[in-house]
Motif scaffolding. Structure first.
Motif, short mmCIF file in Angstrom:
data_model
loop_
_atom_site.label_atom_id
_atom_site.label_comp_id
_atom_site.label_asym_id
_atom_site.label_seq_id
_atom_site.Cartn_x
_atom_site.Cartn_y
_atom_site.Cartn_z
N GLN A 1 -38.26 23.83 16.66
CA GLN A 1 -37.15 23.07 16.09
C GLN A 1 -36.48 23.89 14.99
OE1 GLN A 1 -37.78 18.91 15.20
NE2 GLN A 1 -39.95 19.05 15.61
N SER A 2 -35.46 23.27 14.40
CA SER A 2 -34.78 23.91 13.28
C SER A 2 -35.68 23.92 12.03
CB SER A 2 -33.50 23.14 12.96
OG SER A 2 -33.78 21.75 12.89
N HIS A 3 -35.37 24.85 11.14
CA HIS A 3 -36.05 24.86 9.83
C HIS A 3 -34.97 24.85 8.75
CE1 HIS A 3 -38.74 25.97 6.57
NE2 HIS A 3 -37.92 26.95 6.27
N HIS B 273 -29.66 20.88 6.00
CA HIS B 273 -29.22 20.32 7.28
C HIS B 273 -27.69 20.22 7.33
CE1 HIS B 273 -28.40 16.27 5.76
NE2 HIS B 273 -29.62 16.19 5.27
N THR B 274 -27.19 20.06 8.56
CA THR B 274 -25.74 20.21 8.76
C THR B 274 -24.92 19.01 8.28
OG1 THR B 274 -25.84 19.33 11.01
CG2 THR B 274 -26.15 21.71 10.76
N GLN B 275 -25.60 17.93 7.93
CA GLN B 275 -24.82 16.77 7.49
C GLN B 275 -24.31 16.91 6.06
OE1 GLN B 275 -25.97 12.96 9.19
NE2 GLN B 275 -27.16 14.04 10.74
N TYR B 276 -24.69 18.01 5.39
CA TYR B 276 -24.02 18.33 4.12
C TYR B 276 -22.63 18.94 4.40
CZ TYR B 276 -28.38 17.68 1.50
OH TYR B 276 -29.50 17.14 0.93
N GLY C 215 -36.95 20.26 19.56
CA GLY C 215 -35.93 19.43 18.91
C GLY C 215 -34.63 20.20 18.84
N TYR C 216 -34.03 20.20 17.67
CA TYR C 216 -32.72 20.83 17.46
C TYR C 216 -32.70 22.27 17.96
CZ TYR C 216 -28.51 22.14 14.80
OH TYR C 216 -27.27 22.56 14.42
N MET C 217 -31.80 22.54 18.90
CA MET C 217 -31.65 23.89 19.46
C MET C 217 -30.37 24.52 18.92
SD MET C 217 -32.63 23.07 23.39
CE MET C 217 -34.19 22.24 23.74
N GLY D 239 -21.67 14.03 11.47
CA GLY D 239 -21.85 15.30 10.76
C GLY D 239 -23.04 16.09 11.26
N CYS D 240 -23.64 15.68 12.38
CA CYS D 240 -24.74 16.47 12.95
C CYS D 240 -24.15 17.38 14.01
CB CYS D 240 -25.82 15.57 13.55
SG CYS D 240 -27.17 16.50 14.30
N PHE D 241 -24.13 18.67 13.75
CA PHE D 241 -23.46 19.62 14.64
C PHE D 241 -24.47 20.38 15.48
CE2 PHE D 241 -20.59 18.89 11.09
CZ PHE D 241 -19.46 18.50 11.78
N VAL E 200 -31.37 12.01 6.85
CA VAL E 200 -31.38 12.79 8.09
C VAL E 200 -32.82 13.24 8.37
CG1 VAL E 200 -30.54 14.97 9.08
CG2 VAL E 200 -29.01 13.51 7.74
N GLY E 201 -33.11 13.54 9.62
CA GLY E 201 -34.45 14.03 9.96
C GLY E 201 -35.39 12.92 10.39
N VAL E 202 -34.86 11.70 10.42
CA VAL E 202 -35.69 10.55 10.77
C VAL E 202 -36.14 10.66 12.24
CG1 VAL E 202 -35.77 8.03 10.91
CG2 VAL E 202 -34.48 9.14 9.09
N GLY E 203 -35.21 11.06 13.09
CA GLY E 203 -35.54 11.23 14.51
C GLY E 203 -36.58 12.31 14.71
N ASP E 204 -36.45 13.39 13.98
CA ASP E 204 -37.39 14.51 14.12
C ASP E 204 -38.79 14.09 13.68
OD1 ASP E 204 -35.06 15.89 14.77
OD2 ASP E 204 -34.71 16.41 12.68
N MET E 205 -38.85 13.38 12.57
CA MET E 205 -40.14 12.88 12.08
C MET E 205 -40.72 11.89 13.09
SD MET E 205 -40.98 10.83 8.56
CE MET E 205 -39.50 9.87 8.63
C1 LIG Z 1 -30.56 21.50 11.22
C2 LIG Z 1 -30.77 20.11 11.75
N1 LIG Z 1 -31.89 19.83 12.46
C3 LIG Z 1 -32.10 18.61 12.97
C4 LIG Z 1 -31.21 17.58 12.80
C5 LIG Z 1 -31.51 16.26 13.45
O1 LIG Z 1 -31.83 15.29 12.52
P1 LIG Z 1 -32.16 13.79 12.98
O2 LIG Z 1 -33.63 13.67 13.08
O3 LIG Z 1 -31.58 12.93 11.91
O4 LIG Z 1 -31.53 13.58 14.30
C6 LIG Z 1 -30.04 17.81 12.07
C7 LIG Z 1 -29.08 16.74 11.85
O5 LIG Z 1 -28.06 16.91 11.22
C8 LIG Z 1 -29.83 19.11 11.53
O6 LIG Z 1 -28.72 19.40 10.83
#
Ligand SMILES: Cc1ncc(COP(=O)(O)O)c(C=O)c1O
Ligand SMILES: Nc1ncnc2c1ncn2[C@@H]1O[C@H](COP(=O)(O)OP(=O)(O)O)[C@@H](O)[C@H]1O
Ligand SMILES: [Mg+2]
Length: 288
Positions: free
Chosen positions: A8-10, A43-46, A81-83, A120-122, A220-225
């Motif tokens: 996933q993303s870091h 995260h990208t929502q900033y 997760g996030y690709m 704002g999630c890109f 943000v990150g709720v889905g990932d958790m």
């Molecule tokens: C870098 C990154 N990873 C993962 C996510 C996914 O987050 P969420 O669990 O809220 O879907 C986001 C959402 O903006 C993100 O910016």
């Protein structure tokens, strides 16, 4: 000890992707091998961030390194997760195949993060198509939110819980035998509850928790958790339904702690004991 390869993303600051999933999974008692698809400042929502997307071959290179020391056979699950790009998606599939050769019992859980431009999630172009066409058939578990479920199910709008169950069953026919709908939102029964679904070919379970009022700035990150905790609970030997209930309860506790501290970023460390043993336990209802 069970091992999860979590691709996933870091984010260096705050919590999304691996930075949201890794600690809660470890806190439950499973070992995590984090493999980062991107390293971003935040995260990208900033709406602004710095950092890089890892080259796709870097991901395979790391998995090959683990294989070379003969540890890939000890991987019990791959979580993606996030690709950062569709090419990374193909690399992840290659890794999943290698893990399954090394350990035929290993599971692949795919959180099909597709992004919400309006939120704002890109996510890079082509990732959504990759998830629908390539990742779906080889996943054992998928954990979409309702928008992602619609995309995976041929872009058909989902208006109700019944329609969501049907959409999940369509996915089950194409690959994953377990679908966790992480957020039903407008397709749920009630507007004032946070609802989720667990669907298998034979059963469907519904769960709901109170909405926590964050105003316009939702963490943000709720889905990932959520996806991370679900697979961690399964690897710990819980039934699907108990994993579903425990995940809901832990995530709710983190949301409450985050609100209590007036924070935007998830308060994972502060809520760590509640992640392991949530004091408020939500139970699921069988609906099919
Ligand atoms: C870098 C990154 N990873 C993962 C996510 C996914 O987050 P969420 O669990 O809220 O879907 C986001 C959402 O903006 C993100 O910016
Ligand atoms: N109990 C809750 N009350 C209010 N909002 C919540 C609660 N649990 C989660 N959320 C919010 O719901 C949203 C879920 O996002 P959504 O895009 O539907 O799925 P995902 O988590 O995969 O991104 C997030 O913004 C999260 O902060
Ligand atoms: Mg998400």
């Amino acid at each position: 000890m069970k091992n999860i390869l979590s691709i996933q993303s870091h984010v260096v600051f705050g919590h999304a992707g691996n930075s949201a999933a890794e600690f809660p999974m470890r806190r439950l008692g499973v070992n995590v091998w984090p493999l980062n698809t991107v390293q971003f400042s935040n995260h990208t929502q900033y709406r602004q961030w710095t950092g890089s997307v890892m080259p796709a071959d870097h991901l395979v290179d790391i998995a090959d390194g683990i294989s070379a020391i003969d540890e890939l056979k000890n991987c019990d699950a791959v979580l993606s997760g996030y690709m950062g790009s569709p090419e990374q998606g193909n690399a992840i599939i290659e890794i999943v195949k290698k893990v399954k050769v090394a350990n035929p019992n290993a599971m692949y859980i795919c959180d099909p993060v597709m992004g919400h431009p309006e939120k704002g999630c890109f996510v890079a172009p082509g990732v959504s198509e990759f998830l629908c066409n390539i990742a779906l058939p080889i996943s054992d578990i998928m954990s979409p939110n309702v928008l992602e479920l619609e995309e995976l199910n041929g872009k058909q709008t989902i208006h109700s819980v019944d329609e969501a169950v049907i959409a999940c069953r369509n996915l089950c026919q194409k690959g994953p035998k377990t679908i966790l709908v992480k957020h039903l939102s407008r397709a749920g029964y009630q507007k004032d509850r946070f609802e989720m679904l667990l669907v298998t070919p034979d059963e469907a379970w519904h769960i709901h928790r109170p909405l926590v009022d964050f105003g316009a700035r939702q963490p943000v990150g709720v889905g990932d958790m959520t996806s991370g905790l679900f697979i961690a609970n399964i690897l710990l030997g819980k039934s699907l339904v108990t994993a579903f209930e425990h995940t809901t309860s832990s995530v709710y506790a983190v949301m409450l702690e985050t609100l209590k501290r007036h924070q935007y970023e998830l308060q994972l460390v502060a809520a760590q004991d509640e992640i392991a043993k949530p004091s408020q336990y939500f139970t699921a209802t069988k609906i099919d």
